[in-house]
Design a protein around this motif. Structure first.
Motif, mmCIF file in Angstrom:
data_model
loop_
_atom_site.group_PDB
_atom_site.id
_atom_site.type_symbol
_atom_site.label_atom_id
_atom_site.label_comp_id
_atom_site.label_asym_id
_atom_site.label_seq_id
_atom_site.Cartn_x
_atom_site.Cartn_y
_atom_site.Cartn_z
ATOM 1 N N SER A 189 45.222 -29.298 -21.353
ATOM 2 C CA SER A 189 44.942 -30.769 -21.645
ATOM 3 C C SER A 189 46.006 -31.512 -22.588
ATOM 4 C CB SER A 189 43.649 -30.646 -22.603
ATOM 5 O OG SER A 189 42.926 -31.984 -22.818
ATOM 6 N N GLY B 122 43.296 -24.051 -22.583
ATOM 7 C CA GLY B 122 42.935 -25.272 -21.787
ATOM 8 C C GLY B 122 43.169 -26.362 -22.815
ATOM 9 N N SER C 103 47.678 -34.986 -20.887
ATOM 10 C CA SER C 103 47.698 -36.285 -21.704
ATOM 11 C C SER C 103 48.967 -36.914 -21.828
ATOM 12 C CB SER C 103 46.495 -36.205 -22.873
ATOM 13 O OG SER C 103 47.163 -35.525 -23.726
#
Length: 60
Positions: free
Chosen positions: A42, A38, A46
């Motif tokens: 992420s 995760g 980004s």
């Protein structure tokens, strides 16, 4: 009642070490792997959005 840092650390440590033996090792390993995946997804998302924002900003 005021708690100093030592009291807080003792409470958190006691809670963690009280709960830890009740968690099956397989679940703990899966949780660690899922947290890593995760965080990686992420981070990649980004970076991708940052790149796309820079790309669209330069087009104007």
């Amino acid at each position: 009642m005021q708690f100093n840092l030592n009291d807080k650390v003792c409470m958190v440590g006691g809670t963690v070490f009280g709960i830890l033996p009740n968690i099956p090792p397989d679940d703990l390993i899966v949780t660690i792997i899922m947290a890593f995946v995760g965080a990686l997804v992420s981070f990649i998302a980004s970076m991708l959005f940052k790149y796309l924002a820079k790309l669209f900003k330069n087009k104007k």
